[in-house]
Scaffold this active site. Structure first.
Site, short mmCIF file in Angstrom:
data_model
loop_
_atom_site.label_atom_id
_atom_site.label_comp_id
_atom_site.label_asym_id
_atom_site.label_seq_id
_atom_site.Cartn_x
_atom_site.Cartn_y
_atom_site.Cartn_z
N GLU A 19 -0.86 -8.61 5.18
CA GLU A 19 -0.63 -8.76 6.62
C GLU A 19 -1.94 -8.77 7.40
OE1 GLU A 19 -0.45 -6.04 5.00
OE2 GLU A 19 -0.74 -4.24 6.23
N CYS A 25 0.83 -1.20 0.00
CA CYS A 25 0.00 0.00 0.00
C CYS A 25 0.87 1.26 0.00
CB CYS A 25 -0.96 -0.04 1.19
SG CYS A 25 -2.32 1.14 1.05
N HIS A 46 -3.54 -5.59 1.42
CA HIS A 46 -2.74 -5.79 2.63
C HIS A 46 -2.68 -7.26 3.05
CE1 HIS A 46 -2.30 -1.53 4.08
NE2 HIS A 46 -3.19 -1.37 3.14
#
Lengths: 265, 767
Positions: free
Chosen positions: A227, A116, A225
């Site tokens: 994560e 990002c 994302h």
């Protein structure tokens, strides 16, 4: 968690932060996570590295030392408030000089992942081509996004199969990837389009591109994302691999295990 | 800048000058003070105030800062707290935010506040700085902010001005909250024409800390240094608390835009990290955020909560606009600023942390034991006051109030016998579709998709589930659930019951997610306190909420009052927004609001009566009259205990509370959550409760929830409900084969059709 002798209705408990298998050879691999002023997902990226079995090292933007890490993640957020242009100020951080030099090296170049805002920093630093502009809708958009892995040969995607689909949270304001047609053709021709949006382009990105790599495949940037899809119970409600429990999607974990295994290998 | 201040000091109204010119006229009325209040200031000081002193008193004695109209009623929140309710309270009402013990040495601080007036004048900045302000309250307690929620109320969805407000306010909340890295995990979006000129923008934040890290706003230890850090002080937000938040809007007056602050979320994010590092290094003695009334508030509150004295040199304040007068500097509500008290030996450590985060700071002065707050401008005294008279001893009003004369007529106008309600819809399928597509019951994804719900990686539940849930401790799974609720229509029909109903719903929502309710925060949004009928609504609301808190055993830990939410003579519905916080020993056992597994039994907990007054259905028919649904807090407690035990013992896979929109909304939302249908039968329910199918679906009877129970758990589940003597009934079964809500004998509604209706409304109006 429950005294019920039968099926547990919800999800498993949160996984411990320590590597799942203490004896894992991945344990010795250290991944630096960079914090700029305004970085938001640094602790999340560090957690993802640990859940994948590696060790996370906190790196400060103002330092001049990569602390000997084996790979670097530039996490999401709004570094310097995205003022001027997302990533435009961060690229001048002292640590970015070290990262740019190490990532541009030859065969043993440093693996770098930009997520990002990190992807935006990498394009501003010219480690990756193209740029990000405001989403077509002009709104910040947070949603669970389906992606296709187009290149499973990079440092960050080797645990996936080419063509495999993933569900990863997307959340950004300036997520529309743009580049001139020659650059886009070059990216396509060289297999450097690493991830593509499927099931609807969320932001108007050219050719549905969600993530790209440099020519060597050690530097990868993507807008969604991963994560936030690594821990059952705290990820998306769905997975491209079939039904999962509530917030049970962990399709993003492979990104982190890819680099760890590649480095051990 | 020094040269400039020196040249300007000769124009400054010093204390000596005030003493020498007792008859000089001051603009107290323009600053929002009433004549009796101004005379009181003169009496306290024994002379006329200086311009700077007048500025301080005018903002600190404003309704917004002093609670002068509400104080006499708010006392009940303290008076009605029992010892048992205090068990988990570490810090109660009065500090920046309350702090609650959640076990294992962890504590949680949370609070909801209003930013209504600024958000109407300048929607983006008003809403953004609302988030910023509440987050700074949380940091001031020593906590790391971990989540936000935003209960919002707008005018009619199709009014031409509504889109301006919705776009600006939602973007402002997202733009600020997303940039801080705080997951937005819940809230409300309500449309009602009573909020047309007075949208309600309430912001809730929750933070996490260890018990030993609690920080309080006080300045102790003479000789300790006082520092202002964060953003520079500018001309924005001057008079925000007094002129803007404490008066009604009036179209004949000039625009109030200059009174709205402008936010810089990047500066706030850096401030959060920098403050947490200060706390970790233990280098601040006391800390206070700068919100309403800016430096006036911070200096007077820190001084009066500590040793009582402070000496400040105001020209040391770093300015964005060097032309500001001392009074303007004292009143400015520039955002992203904090004030702290630091011992001389910690000054270097403090400065090192500021430098690391590139945060600007300036040392303003020091703590004294004189009992006086002295502020100088280039060495000349411009303020010399007892800080308690500014911060705590403002005027207190016993505003006259009386029951509105119109209320009897409204309460007599029950929906069922009204022309709008006497004929019930023949086609229940169409009625359900109309309800689920209506502005208040439709999907709010268009709003919540503009907020980040993932950041920090601890979100275990968020919209559209009943409560937002975040994990606090990654090792054990310890976490909290929060829900906010209000129903302005219920409060309009009966403010005492309306407040109790709002608390009951938030309490029920938290329990539905599986958490044990622990504490309450409230944001009381009302019209003008100078209207005795509004004041009565306020008094009844506080009485009702305090009584209900006592009955449920959950204390109010803090909150906010927003008055003057009226335009011309028309006030909003009384709207007490109630937030309830609950605790989980392990968030892994949270219960989602939708079923998923084929063949699970669907149970309705509680009983249903013909209670449509004030309901969403009556609202759709343009009717508002009668009495809100009956409330039985004992039943609510039992229901909550059942839901929490079910979660703990793994007896249910899904739960959803029934409130606005009744069973029709509950079943629809449960089916849509994971796109899984169900077959429902109403006949047995109608027979047991003596109602028709329409009432079964649309009544808003309280103390009800729908759950889905795995087959293997049905016996245990029924035994538990029987043991607690709580009515329960199996009304259907989850059906993954047929993607439809099938209410047998009445209608079958394919989920695609239902979803299209439910999700289409907001995009149709705002995309």
């Amino acid at each position: 968690m429950t005294s019920s002798p039968v099926e547990t209705p919800l999800i498993g408990g949160p996984q411990p932060l320590a590597p799942a298998d203490a004896a894992s050879p991945l344990d010795g691999v250290s991944v630096g996570v960079v914090t700029f002023p305004g970085t938001l997902d640094d602790r999340d990226a560090a957690r993802a590295v640990r859940l994948a079995g590696g060790s996370a090292v906190q790196l400060w933007h103002g330092d001049h030392d990569l602390q000997g890490v084996d790979a670097v993640i530039i996490p999401g957020g709004f570094s310097y408030g995205d003022y001027l242009r997302a990533g435009a100020i961060s690229r001048f951080a002292p640590l970015m000089e070290q990262i740019t030099a190490a990532a541009s090296g030859g065969a043993d170049a440093l693996p770098v992942l930009g997520i990002c805002n990190g992807f935006q920093v990498l394009t501003e630093a010219h480690l990756l081509p193209g740029s990000m502009i405001k989403n077509e809708s002009l709104h910040f958009l947070c949603r669970d996004q389906r992606l296709r892995v187009e290149n499973a040969g990079t440092f960050w995607t080797s645990e996936y199969a080419e063509g495999e689909e993933l569900v990863i949270p997307l959340k950004n304001q300036d997520g529309q990837f743009v580049a001139d047609n020659r650059t886009l053709d070059e990216l396509e021709g060289e297999g450097r389009v690493v991830f593509r949006y499927v099931g609807g382009n969320p932001n108007g990105s050219r050719r549905d591109i969600a993530g790209i790599s440099n020519a060597a495949g050690n530097v990868v940037g993507l807008m969604p994302h991963p994560e936030h899809a690594v821990e059952a119970g705290f990820g998306p409600d769905s997975s491209a691999r079939g039904a999962v429990d509530l917030r049970g999607g962990t399709d993003g974990l492979g990104i982190f295990t890819s680099v760890l295994k590649k480095l051990v290998g | 800048m020094t040269a400039e201040t020196t040249s300007r000091k000769f124009n400054i109204d010093t204390v000596a000058h005030a003493e020498a010119t007792p008859d000089q006229a001051l603009p107290w009325a323009e600053l929002g003070l009433k004549e009796n209040e101004y005379r009181r200031v003169e009496e306290i000081l024994g002379r006329r105030p200086t311009g700077a002193e007048l500025a301080m008193y005018s903002v600190m004695w404003s309704e917004h800062c002093s609670y002068k109209s509400s104080k006499v009623h708010l006392r009940q929140f303290g008076e009605k707290v029992t010892d048992a309710m205090k068990e988990h309270l570490l810090v109660g009402i009065g500090e920046n935010a309350g702090v609650v013990d959640i076990g294992d040495g962890w504590a949680v601080t949370f609070k909801v506040e209003s930013h209504n007036h600024p958000s109407f004048v300048e929607p983006y900045q008003g809403a953004a700085t609302g988030v910023g302000g509440i987050v700074r309250d949380i940091i001031s307690m020593g906590a790391r902010p971990v989540a936000v929620m935003d209960p919002l109320r707008f005018g009619a969805i199709d009014h031409p001005d509504t889109a301006r407000l919705v776009h600006g306010i939602v973007a402002g909340i997202g733009g600020y909250g997303n940039s801080l890295g705080l997951p937005n995990i819940g809230g409300e979006v309500v449309f009602d024409s009573v909020y047309q000129g007075n949208p309600l923008v309430n912001a809730l934040a929750v933070g996490v800390l260890r018990h030993e890290d609690i920080r309080l706003a006080n300045a102790s230890g003479a000789g300790n240094r006082v520092v202002l850090f964060g953003a520079r002080t500018g001309g924005d937000g001057i008079g925000g608390a007094s002129v803007l938040a404490s008066e009604s809007f009036d179209s004949t007056k000039p625009s109030k835009r200059p009174a709205v602050q402008v936010g810089d979320p990047f500066a706030e994010k850096v401030l959060i990290e920098c403050c947490l590092e200060l706390f970790k290094a233990s280098v601040v003695e006391g800390i206070q955020d700068l919100g309403a009334a800016g430096i006036s508030c911070a200096t007077s509150e820190l001084a009066s909560n500590g040793d009582g004295g402070m000496h400040v040199e105001l020209t040391n304040v770093l300015l964005r606009d060097p032309s500001l007068t001392p009074g303007e500097i004292l009143m400015s509500e520039s955002q992203e600023r904090m004030m702290a008290v630091v011992t001389p030996e910690n000054v270097a450590a403090f400065e090192a942390i500021m430098d690391k985060w590139a945060v600007e700071y300036s040392w303003l002065g020091e703590v004294t034991d004189t009992g006086r707050l002295i502020i100088e401008w280039a060495g000349e005294k411009i303020v010399d006051v007892d800080p308690r008279t500014v911060a705590h001893e403002g005027p207190v009003y016993e505003r006259p109030y009386h029951r509105p004369t119109w209320l009897d007529g409204v309460q007599a106008d029950a929906f069922t016998t009204s022309s709008a309600g006497v004929e019930r819809p023949a086609d229940l399928r169409e009625a359900v579709l109309e309800l689920m597509a209506s502005p208040n019951m439709c999907a709010k994804d268009w709003v919540t998709d503009q907020y980040d719900r993932y950041v920090q990686g601890n979100t275990a539940l968020a919209m559209p589930d009943d409560a937002g849930v975040v994990r606090v401790d990654e090792e054990t799974g310890l976490g909290v659930a929060i829900s906010t609720d209000a129903n302005g229509r219920y409060s309009y029909l009966d403010p005492y019951e309306g407040a109790r109903l709002a608390l009951a719903e938030a309490y029920r929502n938290v329990a539905t997610s599986g958490a044990a309710p622990l504490a309450v925060t409230d944001c009381l949004n009302f019209g003008s306190p100078e209207d005795p009928e509004v004041m009565w609504q306020f008094a009844e609301t506080v009485r009702g909420l305090a009584d209900a808190c006592q009955e449920l055993g959950v204390p109010v830990t803090g909150g906010n009052v927003s008055l003057y939410n009226q335009t011309g003579g028309v006030a909003i519905h009384p709207t007490p927004v109630v937030g309830v916080l609950g605790v989980f020993d392990d968030v892994a056992r949270r219960t989602p609001s939708g079923w998923r597994e084929d063949g699970q039994a669907v149970y309705l907990l509680g009983t249903t009566a013909d209670e449509l007054d004030g309901s969403e259905w009556a609202n759709l028919r343009g009717h508002l009259g009668g009495r809100p649904p009956a409330l039985d807090l004992t039943a609510e407690k039992t229901l909550a205990a059942i839901l929490v035990n079910c979660s703990r013992d793994g007896m249910i896979d899904a739960a959803h509370d029934l409130s606005e929109g009744g069973l029709a909304a509950g079943l629809s939302e449960m089916a849509l959550r994971f796109d899984v249908g169900a077959r429902i039968g109403l006949d047995e329910l109608c027979e047991r409760d003596g109602i028709d199918a329409f009432t079964a679906l649309f009544s808003e009877s309280q103390a009800r929830a729908v759950v889905s129970v795995p087959r293997s758990e049905e016996v245990r589940f029924n035994d538990m409900c029987t043991a607690r003597n709580f009515p329960t009934m199996r009304i259907g079964v989850v059906d993954t084969e047929n993607r439809a809500l099938d209410v047998q004998g009445y209608f079958t509604l394919p989920l695609d059709v239902l979803r299209e209706a439910h999700e289409g409304t907001l995009p149709k109006h705002f995309s």
